[in-house]
Write an enzyme that holds these catalytic residues in place. Structure first.
Site, short mmCIF file in Angstrom:
data_model
loop_
_atom_site.label_atom_id
_atom_site.label_comp_id
_atom_site.label_asym_id
_atom_site.label_seq_id
_atom_site.Cartn_x
_atom_site.Cartn_y
_atom_site.Cartn_z
N HIS A 185 0.87 -1.19 0.00
CA HIS A 185 0.00 0.00 0.00
C HIS A 185 0.90 1.23 0.00
CE1 HIS A 185 -3.65 2.36 0.78
NE2 HIS A 185 -2.85 3.12 1.52
N CYS A 186 0.70 2.10 -1.00
CA CYS A 186 1.55 3.27 -1.16
C CYS A 186 0.76 4.53 -0.83
CB CYS A 186 2.09 3.34 -2.59
SG CYS A 186 3.13 4.78 -2.89
N PRO A 187 1.13 5.26 0.22
CA PRO A 187 0.40 6.50 0.55
C PRO A 187 0.62 7.60 -0.47
CG PRO A 187 2.32 6.23 1.98
CD PRO A 187 2.21 4.96 1.19
#
Length: 223
Positions: free
Chosen positions: A73-75
């Site tokens: 998961h990439c913010p």
């Protein structure tokens, strides 16, 4: 009747032990691979989604849904990197590292022509450059280090047909196996099909389009 029941039971046991080929999550339809025995005989169940997980599917707590071939998961992009956008995320890191390298060359040339060669700028420009150029060089170096490392890591993952989640999960399994039975055989990765075919699953069939941020025709037809 007893003989027939025993025969049916034996046939069912044999069917459960037979090798099975299942569809794996990829970018292009028609690409199949072997799932692990645990995934075939003991399907994983996702409690939040209340559904059976397909092979290579992982649940993201931030997105609150299951992601096919989830990497992480990439913010920075506000979502997960998975089967649908792994290529675009990889190209983003490559483009960013390349742009920062170009900026670093521009800053270095500026310093060379206006400092080392004593070709001084007017006072107003010289004062501004004294603060902005070193700051720009520092930012460019940090960005190159960060995005370049991330791009190199993704090159390794793509060549092995792995995701970050699978890599660390496999690493933990190898450590546990080494402790339980030292000297045991290496753990085979069931989705490794050679670096070229592995890259095709993420980057597309045509190598000439690997560095172009467009989806393959097969992927467009699928989605």
């Amino acid at each position: 009747d007893g003989v027939g029941a025993a025969g049916e039971e034996g046939a069912s046991i044999g069917a459960r032990k037979a090798p099975t080929t299942v569809f794996i999550a990829g970018n292009n339809p028609g690409e199949e691979g072997r799932a692990t025995a645990a995934e075939i005989f003991h399907p994983r169940y996702c409690e939040p989604c209340r559904a059976i997980k397909a092979p290579r599917v992982h649940h993201c707590k931030s997105c609150r849904r299951c992601i096919p071939r989830m990497d992480h998961h990439c913010p920075w992009i506000g979502g997960c990197v998975g089967a649908r956008n792994h290529k675009f995320f990889f190209l983003f890191t490559v483009y960013t590292a390349s742009a920062c390298a170009f900026a670093l060359v521009v800053f270095a040339r500026f310093l060379y022509h206006n400092t080392l060669t004593r070709n001084h700028l007017p006072a107003a420009y010289s004062t501004a450059a004294f603060f902005t150029v070193p700051f720009g060089i520092m930012i460019a170096l940090c960005a190159i280090l960060g995005t370049g490392t991330l791009a190199s890591w993704n090159v390794f993952l793509i060549s092995k047909n792995l995701t970050t989640v699978e890599y660390y999960k496999r690493h933990r399994m190898l450590n546990a196996r080494a402790v339980a039975s030292p000297g045991s055989a290496a753990l085979e990765h069931p989705y490794d099909r050679g670096w070229f075919r592995n890259a095709q699953q993420v980057m597309g069939k045509n190598p000439l389009m690997w560095l172009v941020p467009v989806a393959s025709r097969a992927r467009k037809a699928r989605h």
